[in-house]
Write a protein that holds these residues in place. Structure first.
Motif, PDB file in Angstrom:
ATOM      1  N   ASP A 220       0.825  -1.209   0.000  1.00  0.00           N
ATOM      2  CA  ASP A 220       0.000   0.000   0.000  1.00  0.00           C
ATOM      3  C   ASP A 220       0.857   1.255   0.000  1.00  0.00           C
ATOM      4  O   ASP A 220       0.497   2.257  -0.618  1.00  0.00           O
ATOM      5  N   ARG A 221       1.994   1.210   0.673  1.00  0.00           N
ATOM      6  CA  ARG A 221       2.891   2.356   0.710  1.00  0.00           C
ATOM      7  C   ARG A 221       3.437   2.664  -0.682  1.00  0.00           C
ATOM      8  O   ARG A 221       3.542   3.820  -1.082  1.00  0.00           O
ATOM      9  N   VAL A 222       3.746   1.619  -1.436  1.00  0.00           N
ATOM     10  CA  VAL A 222       4.298   1.807  -2.778  1.00  0.00           C
ATOM     11  C   VAL A 222       3.218   2.304  -3.741  1.00  0.00           C
ATOM     12  O   VAL A 222       3.444   3.233  -4.512  1.00  0.00           O
ATOM     13  N   THR A 223       2.045   1.698  -3.684  1.00  0.00           N
ATOM     14  CA  THR A 223       0.981   2.097  -4.604  1.00  0.00           C
ATOM     15  C   THR A 223       0.425   3.463  -4.258  1.00  0.00           C
ATOM     16  O   THR A 223      -0.208   4.097  -5.105  1.00  0.00           O
ATOM     17  N   ARG A 224       0.655   3.938  -3.054  1.00  0.00           N
ATOM     18  CA  ARG A 224       0.225   5.291  -2.680  1.00  0.00           C
ATOM     19  C   ARG A 224       1.044   6.334  -3.430  1.00  0.00           C
ATOM     20  O   ARG A 224       0.541   7.380  -3.815  1.00  0.00           O
ATOM     21  N   HIS A 225       2.322   6.039  -3.683  1.00  0.00           N
ATOM     22  CA  HIS A 225       3.190   6.973  -4.407  1.00  0.00           C
ATOM     23  C   HIS A 225       2.870   7.017  -5.889  1.00  0.00           C
ATOM     24  O   HIS A 225       3.009   8.048  -6.528  1.00  0.00           O
TER      25      HIS A 225
ATOM     26  N   ARG B  70       4.761  -3.979 -12.635  1.00  0.00           N
ATOM     27  CA  ARG B  70       4.601  -3.515 -14.006  1.00  0.00           C
ATOM     28  C   ARG B  70       3.803  -2.217 -13.994  1.00  0.00           C
ATOM     29  O   ARG B  70       2.676  -2.181 -13.519  1.00  0.00           O
ATOM     30  N   VAL B  71       4.445  -1.157 -14.463  1.00  0.00           N
ATOM     31  CA  VAL B  71       3.775   0.130 -14.615  1.00  0.00           C
ATOM     32  C   VAL B  71       3.751   0.454 -16.099  1.00  0.00           C
ATOM     33  O   VAL B  71       4.387  -0.216 -16.903  1.00  0.00           O
ATOM     34  N   LYS B  72       3.040   1.474 -16.447  1.00  0.00           N
ATOM     35  CA  LYS B  72       2.908   1.843 -17.852  1.00  0.00           C
ATOM     36  C   LYS B  72       4.283   2.226 -18.403  1.00  0.00           C
ATOM     37  O   LYS B  72       4.893   3.197 -17.977  1.00  0.00           O
ATOM     38  N   GLY B  73       4.789   1.420 -19.321  1.00  0.00           N
ATOM     39  CA  GLY B  73       6.049   1.715 -19.965  1.00  0.00           C
ATOM     40  C   GLY B  73       7.281   1.104 -19.340  1.00  0.00           C
ATOM     41  O   GLY B  73       8.357   1.199 -19.900  1.00  0.00           O
ATOM     42  N   LYS B  74       7.170   0.443 -18.195  1.00  0.00           N
ATOM     43  CA  LYS B  74       8.373  -0.083 -17.547  1.00  0.00           C
ATOM     44  C   LYS B  74       8.016  -1.216 -16.589  1.00  0.00           C
ATOM     45  O   LYS B  74       6.959  -1.222 -15.988  1.00  0.00           O
ATOM     46  N   ASP B  75       8.936  -2.162 -16.453  1.00  0.00           N
ATOM     47  CA  ASP B  75       8.840  -3.206 -15.443  1.00  0.00           C
ATOM     48  C   ASP B  75       9.933  -2.959 -14.421  1.00  0.00           C
ATOM     49  O   ASP B  75      11.088  -2.739 -14.774  1.00  0.00           O
ATOM     50  N   ILE B  76       9.575  -3.012 -13.144  1.00  0.00           N
ATOM     51  CA  ILE B  76      10.527  -2.800 -12.064  1.00  0.00           C
ATOM     52  C   ILE B  76      10.652  -4.115 -11.306  1.00  0.00           C
ATOM     53  O   ILE B  76       9.661  -4.650 -10.826  1.00  0.00           O
ATOM     54  N   PHE B  77      11.885  -4.646 -11.230  1.00  0.00           N
ATOM     55  CA  PHE B  77      12.138  -5.908 -10.538  1.00  0.00           C
ATOM     56  C   PHE B  77      13.062  -5.650  -9.362  1.00  0.00           C
ATOM     57  O   PHE B  77      14.096  -4.992  -9.489  1.00  0.00           O
ATOM     58  N   VAL B  78      12.674  -6.172  -8.196  1.00  0.00           N
ATOM     59  CA  VAL B  78      13.467  -6.017  -6.980  1.00  0.00           C
ATOM     60  C   VAL B  78      13.481  -7.360  -6.266  1.00  0.00           C
ATOM     61  O   VAL B  78      12.472  -8.057  -6.207  1.00  0.00           O
ATOM     62  N   GLU B  79      14.655  -7.724  -5.717  1.00  0.00           N
ATOM     63  CA  GLU B  79      14.736  -8.934  -4.902  1.00  0.00           C
ATOM     64  C   GLU B  79      15.590  -8.661  -3.672  1.00  0.00           C
ATOM     65  O   GLU B  79      16.466  -7.798  -3.691  1.00  0.00           O
ATOM     66  N   GLN B  80      15.303  -9.398  -2.607  1.00  0.00           N
ATOM     67  CA  GLN B  80      16.018  -9.211  -1.348  1.00  0.00           C
ATOM     68  C   GLN B  80      16.032 -10.530  -0.594  1.00  0.00           C
ATOM     69  O   GLN B  80      15.033 -11.241  -0.559  1.00  0.00           O
TER      70      GLN B  80
ATOM     71  N   ASP C  23      10.418  -6.323   4.386  1.00  0.00           N
ATOM     72  CA  ASP C  23      10.609  -4.913   4.752  1.00  0.00           C
ATOM     73  C   ASP C  23      11.682  -4.255   3.891  1.00  0.00           C
ATOM     74  O   ASP C  23      11.490  -3.167   3.354  1.00  0.00           O
ATOM     75  N   GLN C  24      12.831  -4.915   3.776  1.00  0.00           N
ATOM     76  CA  GLN C  24      13.921  -4.360   2.977  1.00  0.00           C
ATOM     77  C   GLN C  24      13.547  -4.285   1.501  1.00  0.00           C
ATOM     78  O   GLN C  24      13.905  -3.337   0.803  1.00  0.00           O
ATOM     79  N   LEU C  25      12.802  -5.277   1.037  1.00  0.00           N
ATOM     80  CA  LEU C  25      12.351  -5.291  -0.349  1.00  0.00           C
ATOM     81  C   LEU C  25      11.434  -4.120  -0.643  1.00  0.00           C
ATOM     82  O   LEU C  25      11.573  -3.453  -1.674  1.00  0.00           O
ATOM     83  N   MET C  26      10.516  -3.838   0.258  1.00  0.00           N
ATOM     84  CA  MET C  26       9.581  -2.734   0.036  1.00  0.00           C
ATOM     85  C   MET C  26      10.291  -1.385   0.089  1.00  0.00           C
ATOM     86  O   MET C  26       9.902  -0.452  -0.611  1.00  0.00           O
ATOM     87  N   ASP C  27      11.340  -1.280   0.916  1.00  0.00           N
ATOM     88  CA  ASP C  27      12.135  -0.044   0.929  1.00  0.00           C
ATOM     89  C   ASP C  27      12.808   0.175  -0.424  1.00  0.00           C
ATOM     90  O   ASP C  27      12.787   1.277  -0.968  1.00  0.00           O
ATOM     91  N   LYS C  28      13.399  -0.892  -0.970  1.00  0.00           N
ATOM     92  CA  LYS C  28      14.038  -0.792  -2.278  1.00  0.00           C
ATOM     93  C   LYS C  28      13.019  -0.451  -3.364  1.00  0.00           C
ATOM     94  O   LYS C  28      13.265   0.395  -4.222  1.00  0.00           O
ATOM     95  N   LEU C  29      11.886  -1.134  -3.319  1.00  0.00           N
ATOM     96  CA  LEU C  29      10.853  -0.916  -4.329  1.00  0.00           C
ATOM     97  C   LEU C  29      10.304   0.498  -4.246  1.00  0.00           C
ATOM     98  O   LEU C  29      10.064   1.145  -5.273  1.00  0.00           O
ATOM     99  N   ASP C  30      10.137   1.001  -3.043  1.00  0.00           N
ATOM    100  CA  ASP C  30       9.639   2.361  -2.849  1.00  0.00           C
ATOM    101  C   ASP C  30      10.602   3.376  -3.454  1.00  0.00           C
ATOM    102  O   ASP C  30      10.183   4.319  -4.129  1.00  0.00           O
TER     103      ASP C  30
ATOM    104  N   GLN D  80      12.751   2.855  -5.911  1.00  0.00           N
ATOM    105  CA  GLN D  80      12.743   2.752  -7.366  1.00  0.00           C
ATOM    106  C   GLN D  80      11.480   3.347  -7.965  1.00  0.00           C
ATOM    107  O   GLN D  80      11.522   3.990  -9.019  1.00  0.00           O
ATOM    108  N   VAL D  81      10.341   3.158  -7.310  1.00  0.00           N
ATOM    109  CA  VAL D  81       9.091   3.728  -7.817  1.00  0.00           C
ATOM    110  C   VAL D  81       9.137   5.249  -7.732  1.00  0.00           C
ATOM    111  O   VAL D  81       8.720   5.941  -8.671  1.00  0.00           O
ATOM    112  N   CYS D  82       9.663   5.786  -6.631  1.00  0.00           N
ATOM    113  CA  CYS D  82       9.789   7.248  -6.513  1.00  0.00           C
ATOM    114  C   CYS D  82      10.735   7.798  -7.569  1.00  0.00           C
ATOM    115  O   CYS D  82      10.467   8.850  -8.161  1.00  0.00           O
TER     116      CYS D  82
END
Length: 114
Positions: free
Chosen positions: A25-30, A60-70, A80-87, A89-91
């Motif tokens: 939810d934190r990531v999709t809020r941004h 998957r967002v419009k125009g780009k795929d973002i991949f993160v692993e932890q 937790d660490q994965l969501m920090d990284k993903l956040d 990259q999304v920002c």
């Protein structure tokens, strides 16, 4: 938005699923233009004392795929660490989309000399 949470060598419990959803939810809020999210939670069984928990997200967002692993010894810490990284990259992706301060190719005067 399609959300898929799956486990490899692991049963995804309702508590674990709820934990991932609240963290996402934190990531999709941004960034609200998310098309698809795939979450893979894995227990790597290499050795008993080096038992690692791994979490992966493909967003998957419009125009780009973002991949993160932890990886971490605790699956919740890995999430937790994965969501920090993903956040982050999304920002960064959102900032690049909203950055209107760069010069367009048409406006650059590359070969002209006076």
């Amino acid at each position: 938005m399609n959300l898929t949470i799956s486990g490899h060598h692991l049963d995804v419990t309702p508590a674990l699923r709820e934990y991932v959803v609240t963290k996402l939810d934190r990531v999709t809020r941004h960034f609200d233009q998310v098309v698809d999210i795939n979450v893979l939670l894995t227990v790597e069984k290499q050795k008993e004392k080096e038992r690692r928990q791994r979490a992966e997200v493909t967003l998957r967002v419009k125009g780009k795929d973002i991949f993160v692993e932890q990886s971490h010894e605790d699956l919740y810490a890995a999430i937790d660490q994965l969501m920090d990284k993903l956040d982050r990259q999304v920002c960064r992706h959102k900032e690049m989309l909203q950055n209107h301060h760069h010069e367009s190719a048409k406006r650059l005067d590359l070969g002209a000399t006076t």
